[in-house]
Design a protein around this motif. Sequence first.
Motif, PDB file in Angstrom:
ATOM      1  N   MET A 164       0.823  -1.198   0.000  1.00  0.00           N
ATOM      2  CA  MET A 164       0.000   0.000   0.000  1.00  0.00           C
ATOM      3  C   MET A 164       0.861   1.253   0.000  1.00  0.00           C
ATOM      4  SD  MET A 164      -3.157  -1.044   2.563  1.00  0.00           S
ATOM      5  CE  MET A 164      -4.051   0.475   2.219  1.00  0.00           C
ATOM      6  N   VAL A 165       1.943   1.236   0.789  1.00  0.00           N
ATOM      7  CA  VAL A 165       2.865   2.375   0.771  1.00  0.00           C
ATOM      8  C   VAL A 165       3.489   2.522  -0.607  1.00  0.00           C
ATOM      9  CG1 VAL A 165       5.010   3.282   1.735  1.00  0.00           C
ATOM     10  CG2 VAL A 165       3.341   2.200   3.234  1.00  0.00           C
ATOM     11  N   SER A 166       3.870   1.395  -1.206  1.00  0.00           N
ATOM     12  CA  SER A 166       4.493   1.427  -2.527  1.00  0.00           C
ATOM     13  C   SER A 166       3.558   1.999  -3.583  1.00  0.00           C
ATOM     14  CB  SER A 166       4.930   0.008  -2.920  1.00  0.00           C
ATOM     15  OG  SER A 166       5.259  -0.067  -4.280  1.00  0.00           O
ATOM     16  N   ALA A 167       2.308   1.531  -3.599  1.00  0.00           N
ATOM     17  CA  ALA A 167       1.387   1.920  -4.672  1.00  0.00           C
ATOM     18  C   ALA A 167       0.779   3.295  -4.450  1.00  0.00           C
ATOM     19  CB  ALA A 167       0.286   0.869  -4.799  1.00  0.00           C
ATOM     20  N   LEU A 168       0.368   3.604  -3.217  1.00  0.00           N
ATOM     21  CA  LEU A 168      -0.395   4.821  -2.966  1.00  0.00           C
ATOM     22  C   LEU A 168       0.472   6.025  -2.626  1.00  0.00           C
ATOM     23  CD1 LEU A 168      -3.382   3.356  -0.922  1.00  0.00           C
ATOM     24  CD2 LEU A 168      -3.258   3.852  -3.364  1.00  0.00           C
ATOM     25  N   VAL A 169       1.712   5.799  -2.220  1.00  0.00           N
ATOM     26  CA  VAL A 169       2.578   6.919  -1.864  1.00  0.00           C
ATOM     27  C   VAL A 169       3.727   7.060  -2.862  1.00  0.00           C
ATOM     28  CG1 VAL A 169       4.048   7.918  -0.077  1.00  0.00           C
ATOM     29  CG2 VAL A 169       1.995   6.672   0.575  1.00  0.00           C
ATOM     30  N   ILE A 170       4.546   5.997  -2.985  1.00  0.00           N
ATOM     31  CA  ILE A 170       5.742   6.114  -3.813  1.00  0.00           C
ATOM     32  C   ILE A 170       5.383   6.241  -5.295  1.00  0.00           C
ATOM     33  CG2 ILE A 170       7.879   4.978  -4.496  1.00  0.00           C
ATOM     34  CD1 ILE A 170       7.956   3.702  -1.720  1.00  0.00           C
ATOM     35  N   THR A 171       4.502   5.342  -5.782  1.00  0.00           N
ATOM     36  CA  THR A 171       4.110   5.433  -7.192  1.00  0.00           C
ATOM     37  C   THR A 171       3.450   6.773  -7.482  1.00  0.00           C
ATOM     38  OG1 THR A 171       3.783   3.041  -7.339  1.00  0.00           O
ATOM     39  CG2 THR A 171       2.710   4.383  -9.000  1.00  0.00           C
ATOM     40  N   ARG A 172       2.622   7.252  -6.581  1.00  0.00           N
ATOM     41  CA  ARG A 172       1.939   8.519  -6.824  1.00  0.00           C
ATOM     42  C   ARG A 172       2.917   9.681  -6.877  1.00  0.00           C
ATOM     43  NH1 ARG A 172      -3.767  10.554  -4.224  1.00  0.00           N
ATOM     44  NH2 ARG A 172      -3.917  12.479  -5.450  1.00  0.00           N
ATOM     45  N   VAL A 173       3.879   9.700  -5.976  1.00  0.00           N
ATOM     46  CA  VAL A 173       4.877  10.775  -5.998  1.00  0.00           C
ATOM     47  C   VAL A 173       5.645  10.774  -7.318  1.00  0.00           C
ATOM     48  CG1 VAL A 173       7.041  11.566  -4.959  1.00  0.00           C
ATOM     49  CG2 VAL A 173       5.112  10.949  -3.506  1.00  0.00           C
ATOM     50  N   LEU A 174       6.130   9.604  -7.707  1.00  0.00           N
ATOM     51  CA  LEU A 174       6.899   9.518  -8.948  1.00  0.00           C
ATOM     52  C   LEU A 174       6.043   9.875 -10.159  1.00  0.00           C
ATOM     53  CD1 LEU A 174       8.846   6.187  -8.271  1.00  0.00           C
ATOM     54  CD2 LEU A 174       9.736   8.513  -8.117  1.00  0.00           C
ATOM     55  N   ALA A 175       4.798   9.377 -10.188  1.00  0.00           N
ATOM     56  CA  ALA A 175       3.943   9.615 -11.351  1.00  0.00           C
ATOM     57  C   ALA A 175       3.544  11.083 -11.464  1.00  0.00           C
ATOM     58  CB  ALA A 175       2.698   8.728 -11.262  1.00  0.00           C
TER      59      ALA A 175
END
Length: 791
Positions: free
Chosen positions: A433-444
């Motif tokens: 959840m941290v990977s998809a909702l935080v890290i991916t969102r920041v990068l995207a």
Amino acid sequence: MKRSRPRPRSRSRAQSRSLRVRALVALAVIAVSVAIALTLPVRLGLDLRGGTQIVLETRSTSTAKADRAATDRTVEVLRGRIDALGVAEPSIVRSGDNRVVVELPGVQDPEKAADVLGRTAQLTVHAVLGAAETPGGGTERPADASKERVLPDESGQSLRLAPAGLTGQDVKGADARFDQQNGAGWHVTVDFKDRGSDRWARVTGEAACHPAGDPQRRVAIVLDDAIISSPQVDPSVACGAGISGGSTQITGSFDDTEARELALLVKGGALPVPVDTVEQRTIGATLGDAAISAGAWAAVIGTALTALFIIVVYRLMGVLATLALLCYGVISYAALAAVGATLTLPGLAGFVLAIGMAVDANVLVFERAREEQALRTRPSTRSALTTGFRSAFSAIADSNITTLIAAALLFFLASGPVKGFGVTLGIGVLASMVSALVITRVLAEFAVSRPSVRRRPHLTGISTTGPVRDALLRRDPFLMRRPRRWLAASGIVLVLAGSGIVARGLDFGIEFTGGRLIEYTTATEVDPDRARTALADAGFPRAVVQSSGDNGLTVRTEELTDAEAATVTETVGGLGGEAEKVRDELIGPSLGEELRRDALIALGLALGAQLLYLAARFRWLFGTAAVGALAHDVVILVGVFAWLGKPIDGVFLAALLTVIGYSVNDSVVLFDRVRELLGKDRRAPFARLANQAILQTLPRTVNTGMGAVLILAALAVLAQDSLTDFAVALLIGVVVGTYSSVFTAAPLAVELYGRGTGRRASRGAGGTGGRPAVRQRTREQGTREVSQEVP
């Protein structure tokens, strides 16, 4: 015009501020995870690294015989003690009638573990008859507690003790606590059962009849023939009344470790018979270096193929999602190390499921962004991506929460490999959840805000709807026109697979049935991997081979005839020059009756909790359909393994739990879209809405399934030993789970919907999938009243 201009700027500033906050959170999580990963190693289980083996032997007493039944009870008590010690996924088996083989992965102090396991923890409570002197300061220790005895108290003074007034069987539980209010330090609270409460009141009531300072006013609590506490009864206690309430405290100069260990021994129960440690050694890994290496390469290749697939489908967003998945790996590893968990093969199953959920979350977001991009007349990639994250959040949250509910119940209620699966699954889901909702969102969001990307939106991978969605939009098939046909097809597959359970039976592995353990010493050292291969060629493919001490080899397999045992000895001797049989015993199941019962209870409660959550978040109709599809998947997987003749063992149990997670996740995503469509159009036929939800979520289903299949196919082809069966089980489960979410759960929901509405179906609803008739209402009355009339 002047008033409308600041709004976009204000919105832009708010988006930039939220992006900075998420970026700081992501950097902090990654930095902490990297620091932990570099400083704390993860403990590997026996199947991956090896560990400590302790052989205990039960001993008869004048009141109890060390037979097979007593040894089986000893195994269950030891299992509870080991779980309380924090050892993840131990292996505990009965060997012969009076021996127990305990294998402990990742134990730092095996001698202390052996001491805790071997203590009988015979707790007794005695009235003190007075002080006594024994010649030479010795201590009298009679054979049982039914006679008067003399034991030294904490200060060394000898006390005459009456026969035991209470025993460990009168104890309900014990807990180590720290008294912060009075500053008395650590103590152990002991709670008694109803009968024990009365006996405790009687013992303390008799002691209260003596004056303060008299030794007879004391009560001695004895553990393993040693007084651990002999407090005086408080002066406020009246003679004959005693201390009621059924609870007492063992006080003394305890530190936290001593208090917890004492509470563990008291609460863990007394061993039915004493045990002696007869052997203690270091043993090798169960899988072997070659199998672990092959599994690691398979995981790397499968993950690389999955990343390549995501990049091909989603281009720049796929690259960023791959980077986020790498961060997920670091976060998961650090979390495992931080909590001191032990990673074993069943634990890896939890991470496989969590990786699939992390990929699934990214795919959900990107597909929703594609939909949003296609609906807009003047599309903006950044706004479409933001809407994609917002729209996909409910489905991601629901699927992850249902999985976390199952993981928590498996952790708290189960034991052994099932408990380990719950630990790693919970950690993996939170990290995903941290990977998809935080890290991916920041990068995207950072990427799509770059001018070069805004000028070339096709690079993002979300500016087009994709070939799968385009084909579905062109054809617009009405899959739910006749839902009963899909249910009939699912029923046929269910019967064909389930008949394998009846026709072929289930081939339970050694963990469930027990078998034979043969230990050899060889003239030269034998590589366990070579021994596994040789025994497989000789007709024993399921033999578990481990190194044992110097030039020692342990072979654990199913029950053997004498001729088969001779073949095993001949095979081992051919590898080591000469093989001398040191031990040859029948062993009991490592997945004992209590462990299996706890696993089934935990699994049942997990499914029930998931059903309640889905009913609360959606409707009973959707929860029932999801659980029905789940039962369909479980029966098919077990049936296929029965037809293939594959063993039902601990690895299969982990794979089955993983399949359950996949199945529920797929159904939640589909029903989340159905719920969304119901909110937009309450008058449309339910079958048409369910069909629309299937078509809209099918691209996500295909892309997520392909990502999981690539990893599992690599494991099935390249891995060895148990990893192959594990990958095959997951492949079957992913395929069946993907099918059932579309062609079992959805048709079942349509049928249940039609049956629940009965004759109230609207005239234009179109058969069993029709929308029920509702009374005329104004728009202001909202969805709540309408939803109360439908199931």
